[in-house]
Design a protein around this motif. Structure first.
Motif, PDB file in Angstrom:
ATOM      1  N   THR A  10       0.931  -1.303  -0.181  1.00  0.00           N
ATOM      2  CA  THR A  10       0.020  -0.094  -0.003  1.00  0.00           C
ATOM      3  C   THR A  10       0.892   1.303   0.206  1.00  0.00           C
ATOM      4  N   ALA A  11       2.266   1.153   0.075  1.00  0.00           N
ATOM      5  CA  ALA A  11       2.939   2.354   0.141  1.00  0.00           C
ATOM      6  C   ALA A  11       3.090   2.666  -1.604  1.00  0.00           C
ATOM      7  N   THR A  12       2.280   3.618  -1.971  1.00  0.00           N
ATOM      8  CA  THR A  12       2.240   4.245  -3.544  1.00  0.00           C
ATOM      9  C   THR A  12       3.656   4.505  -3.756  1.00  0.00           C
ATOM     10  N   ASP A  13       3.630   4.485  -5.331  1.00  0.00           N
ATOM     11  CA  ASP A  13       5.039   4.915  -5.696  1.00  0.00           C
ATOM     12  C   ASP A  13       5.487   6.329  -5.222  1.00  0.00           C
ATOM     13  N   GLN A  14       4.728   7.412  -4.744  1.00  0.00           N
ATOM     14  CA  GLN A  14       4.929   8.635  -4.528  1.00  0.00           C
ATOM     15  C   GLN A  14       5.686   8.502  -3.002  1.00  0.00           C
ATOM     16  N   VAL A  15       5.267   7.683  -2.333  1.00  0.00           N
ATOM     17  CA  VAL A  15       5.836   7.770  -0.838  1.00  0.00           C
ATOM     18  C   VAL A  15       6.818   6.603  -0.645  1.00  0.00           C
ATOM     19  N   ALA A  16       6.629   5.586  -1.554  1.00  0.00           N
ATOM     20  CA  ALA A  16       7.694   4.451  -1.267  1.00  0.00           C
ATOM     21  C   ALA A  16       9.114   4.439  -1.357  1.00  0.00           C
ATOM     22  N   SER A  17       9.413   5.324  -2.371  1.00  0.00           N
ATOM     23  CA  SER A  17      11.038   5.557  -2.609  1.00  0.00           C
ATOM     24  C   SER A  17      11.491   6.677  -1.464  1.00  0.00           C
ATOM     25  N   GLU A  18      10.590   7.570  -0.907  1.00  0.00           N
ATOM     26  CA  GLU A  18      11.119   8.168   0.282  1.00  0.00           C
ATOM     27  C   GLU A  18      11.091   7.270   1.591  1.00  0.00           C
ATOM     28  N   ALA A  19      10.228   6.375   1.809  1.00  0.00           N
ATOM     29  CA  ALA A  19      10.107   5.457   3.049  1.00  0.00           C
ATOM     30  C   ALA A  19      11.434   4.656   2.904  1.00  0.00           C
ATOM     31  N   VAL A  20      11.604   4.137   1.723  1.00  0.00           N
ATOM     32  CA  VAL A  20      12.767   3.019   1.541  1.00  0.00           C
ATOM     33  C   VAL A  20      14.128   3.837   1.969  1.00  0.00           C
ATOM     34  N   LYS A  21      14.270   5.021   1.375  1.00  0.00           N
ATOM     35  CA  LYS A  21      15.516   5.568   1.534  1.00  0.00           C
ATOM     36  C   LYS A  21      15.674   6.084   3.009  1.00  0.00           C
ATOM     37  N   THR A  22      14.481   6.474   3.641  1.00  0.00           N
ATOM     38  CA  THR A  22      14.561   7.017   5.190  1.00  0.00           C
ATOM     39  C   THR A  22      14.737   5.771   5.939  1.00  0.00           C
ATOM     40  N   LEU A  24      16.292   2.807   5.179  1.00  0.00           N
ATOM     41  CA  LEU A  24      17.713   2.233   5.263  1.00  0.00           C
ATOM     42  C   LEU A  24      18.712   3.244   5.742  1.00  0.00           C
ATOM     43  N   GLN A  25      18.328   4.665   5.883  1.00  0.00           N
ATOM     44  CA  GLN A  25      19.100   5.502   6.634  1.00  0.00           C
ATOM     45  C   GLN A  25      19.041   5.523   7.890  1.00  0.00           C
ATOM     46  N   LEU A  26      17.839   5.073   8.169  1.00  0.00           N
ATOM     47  CA  LEU A  26      17.677   4.779   9.873  1.00  0.00           C
ATOM     48  C   LEU A  26      18.210   3.362  10.309  1.00  0.00           C
ATOM     49  N   GLY A  27      18.702   2.654   9.326  1.00  0.00           N
ATOM     50  CA  GLY A  27      19.092   1.281   9.965  1.00  0.00           C
ATOM     51  C   GLY A  27      18.388   0.132   9.452  1.00  0.00           C
ATOM     52  N   TYR A  28      17.372   0.218   8.827  1.00  0.00           N
ATOM     53  CA  TYR A  28      16.805  -1.198   8.316  1.00  0.00           C
ATOM     54  C   TYR A  28      17.616  -1.662   7.268  1.00  0.00           C
ATOM     55  N   ARG A  29      17.673  -2.991   7.020  1.00  0.00           N
ATOM     56  CA  ARG A  29      18.311  -3.646   6.133  1.00  0.00           C
ATOM     57  C   ARG A  29      17.692  -4.598   5.356  1.00  0.00           C
ATOM     58  N   HIS A  30      16.306  -4.669   5.671  1.00  0.00           N
ATOM     59  CA  HIS A  30      15.353  -5.693   4.839  1.00  0.00           C
ATOM     60  C   HIS A  30      14.329  -5.016   4.335  1.00  0.00           C
ATOM     61  N   ILE A  31      14.217  -5.101   3.240  1.00  0.00           N
ATOM     62  CA  ILE A  31      12.915  -4.255   2.348  1.00  0.00           C
ATOM     63  C   ILE A  31      12.208  -5.525   1.681  1.00  0.00           C
ATOM     64  N   LYS A  48      18.615   3.115  -4.138  1.00  0.00           N
ATOM     65  CA  LYS A  48      20.016   3.943  -4.747  1.00  0.00           C
ATOM     66  C   LYS A  48      20.146   5.331  -4.114  1.00  0.00           C
ATOM     67  N   GLU A  49      18.971   5.896  -3.821  1.00  0.00           N
ATOM     68  CA  GLU A  49      19.137   7.347  -3.089  1.00  0.00           C
ATOM     69  C   GLU A  49      19.665   7.270  -1.661  1.00  0.00           C
ATOM     70  N   SER A  50      19.440   6.089  -0.823  1.00  0.00           N
ATOM     71  CA  SER A  50      19.818   6.089   0.425  1.00  0.00           C
ATOM     72  C   SER A  50      21.250   5.984   0.515  1.00  0.00           C
ATOM     73  N   GLY A  51      22.130   5.583  -0.384  1.00  0.00           N
ATOM     74  CA  GLY A  51      23.397   5.588  -0.125  1.00  0.00           C
ATOM     75  C   GLY A  51      24.252   4.447   0.547  1.00  0.00           C
ATOM     76  N   VAL A  52      23.033   3.559   0.869  1.00  0.00           N
ATOM     77  CA  VAL A  52      23.492   2.156   1.610  1.00  0.00           C
ATOM     78  C   VAL A  52      23.686   1.425   0.617  1.00  0.00           C
ATOM     79  N   PRO A  53      25.047   0.661   0.633  1.00  0.00           N
ATOM     80  CA  PRO A  53      25.528  -0.309  -0.486  1.00  0.00           C
ATOM     81  C   PRO A  53      24.345  -1.392  -0.584  1.00  0.00           C
ATOM     82  N   ARG A  54      24.327  -1.816  -1.971  1.00  0.00           N
ATOM     83  CA  ARG A  54      23.098  -2.662  -2.222  1.00  0.00           C
ATOM     84  C   ARG A  54      23.515  -4.167  -1.510  1.00  0.00           C
ATOM     85  N   SER A  55      24.914  -4.281  -1.439  1.00  0.00           N
ATOM     86  CA  SER A  55      25.334  -5.585  -0.749  1.00  0.00           C
ATOM     87  C   SER A  55      24.698  -5.642   0.678  1.00  0.00           C
ATOM     88  N   GLU A  56      24.350  -4.605   1.369  1.00  0.00           N
ATOM     89  CA  GLU A  56      23.934  -4.715   2.847  1.00  0.00           C
ATOM     90  C   GLU A  56      22.558  -4.760   2.803  1.00  0.00           C
TER      91      GLU A  56
END
Ligand SMILES: NC(=O)c1ccc[n+]([C@@H]2O[C@H](COP(=O)([O-])OP(=O)(O)OC[C@H]3O[C@@H](n4cnc5c(N)ncnc54)[C@H](OP(=O)(O)O)[C@@H]3O)[C@@H](O)[C@H]2O)c1
Length: 287
Positions: A10-22, A24-31, A48-56
């Motif tokens: 239910t996280a629409t395109d408009q909010v999903a990228s910001e939510a995922v970025k935030t 990951l920056q807060l420490g989540y490593r499972h999406i 991509k925008e989170s700056g967290v390496p994909r491998s993590e």
């Protein structure tokens, strides 16, 4: 697999990228996502925008029911949409094949309004076991060390690594959890807070219990930590940065508190996710 992940249904395109970025920056490593959520592009952008390496990042997506006969094609398309060339977990979204040529991409229906299941032909019947076999064949082309230590089930040769099912105090799923434990299959709870319609999140007894724990512990923390103490992962969904942070708080629960949370749920048993295609009796437990 990081035990607390971010749900994105239910996280629409408009909010999903910001939510995922935030997140990951807060420490989540499972999406957790799925082709059916139609937010793959936004999820990829957030990563991509989170700056967290994909491998993590542990990424889970799912094969939609209308693409069971085209598993490999669906796999490749999803990876492209997510802007990545791998993910750790690929689930069969529901063990219910639906007509790939039906009148809807998600829930094709017959003229009488019932779900348009796909069962193959009389000479070549098709069930979710066939789906699994085609997922296995795609999987072999994308080997993953996570499967290596698992034993085999009756059909096929690759045991599912993870069973993602609805679990919360109103649907504790003891039997399925025990079955998975015996088969060495990890369990992840979806709707661990009881989904957006949850009545446990607002339960007065749980509110009082949460307050008694201090440190700003809320009912969501009780539900998440109740799950962790029972030995499986959770993927609570939120797009709010404050709730994302809150949902990572760990709290010790006594045996009495674990039981009290369970009792609240058992007094009002409920399954929240009951899509129309689930009507074929696929539930093994507490349905
Ligand atoms: N495999 C499957 O078939 C399947 C089925 C269902 C779900 N899933 C996955 O599991 C994820 C989680 O399940 P879900 O989305 O059904 O429900 P959920 O995570 O149990 O609950 C989500 C609801 O709780 C709210 N919430 C989140 N954190 C909160 C907090 N700290 N305090 C108060 N409210 C809070 C959210 O609101 P806000 O968003 O407004 O914060 C949202 O309304 C899904 O997003 C999806 O990724 C998989």
């Amino acid at each position: 697999m990081p035990l607390v992940g971010l749900g994105t249904w239910t996280a629409t395109d408009q909010v999903a990228s910001e939510a995922v970025k935030t997140a990951l920056q807060l420490g989540y490593r499972h999406i957790d996502t799925a082709w059916q959520y139609r937010n793959g592009g936004a999820i990829g952008k957030g990563i991509k925008e989170s700056g967290v390496p994909r491998s993590e990042i542990f990424l889970c997506d799912k094969l939609i029911s209308t693409r069971h006969t085209r598993a490999e094609e669906a796999l490749e398309e999803t990876l492209e949409e997510l802007g990545t060339d791998y993910r750790h977990l690929w689930l069969m979204h529901w063990p219910v094949p639906l007509n790939p040529e039906g009148n809807d991409w998600k829930l094709p229906k017959l003229p009488d309004g019932s779900p348009d299941y796909y069962t193959g032909t009389s000479s070549s019947p098709f069930t979710f076991v066939d789906t699994w076999l085609s997922m296995e064949s795609a999987f072999r082309k994308y080997p993953s060390k996570h499967m290596a230590s698992l034993a085999t089930l009756e059909a096929g040769s690759v045991v599912p690594a993870v069973n993602q099912i609805e679990i919360h105090p109103q649907l504790p799923q003891d039997k399925v959890i025990e079955f998975c434990r015996q088969k060495n299959i990890a369990v992840v709870a979806y709707s661990p807070l009881g989904s957006p319609q949850s009545t446990v999140l607002t339960n007065p007894k749980l509110k009082t219990l949460a307050e008694s724990k201090g440190n700003g512990i809320g009912v969501a923390n009780l539900l998440i930590n109740w799950a962790l103490a029972r030995g499986y992962g959770v993927i609570p969904k939120t797009t709010s940065p404050r709730r994302m942070t809150d949902n990572l708080k760990l709290v010790d629960l006594t045996e009495g508190e674990m039981q009290a949370i369970r009792d609240v749920g058992l007094s009002a048993p409920k399954r929240y996710c009951t899509p129309a295609w689930a009507a074929k009796g696929v539930f093994l437990d507490e349905s």
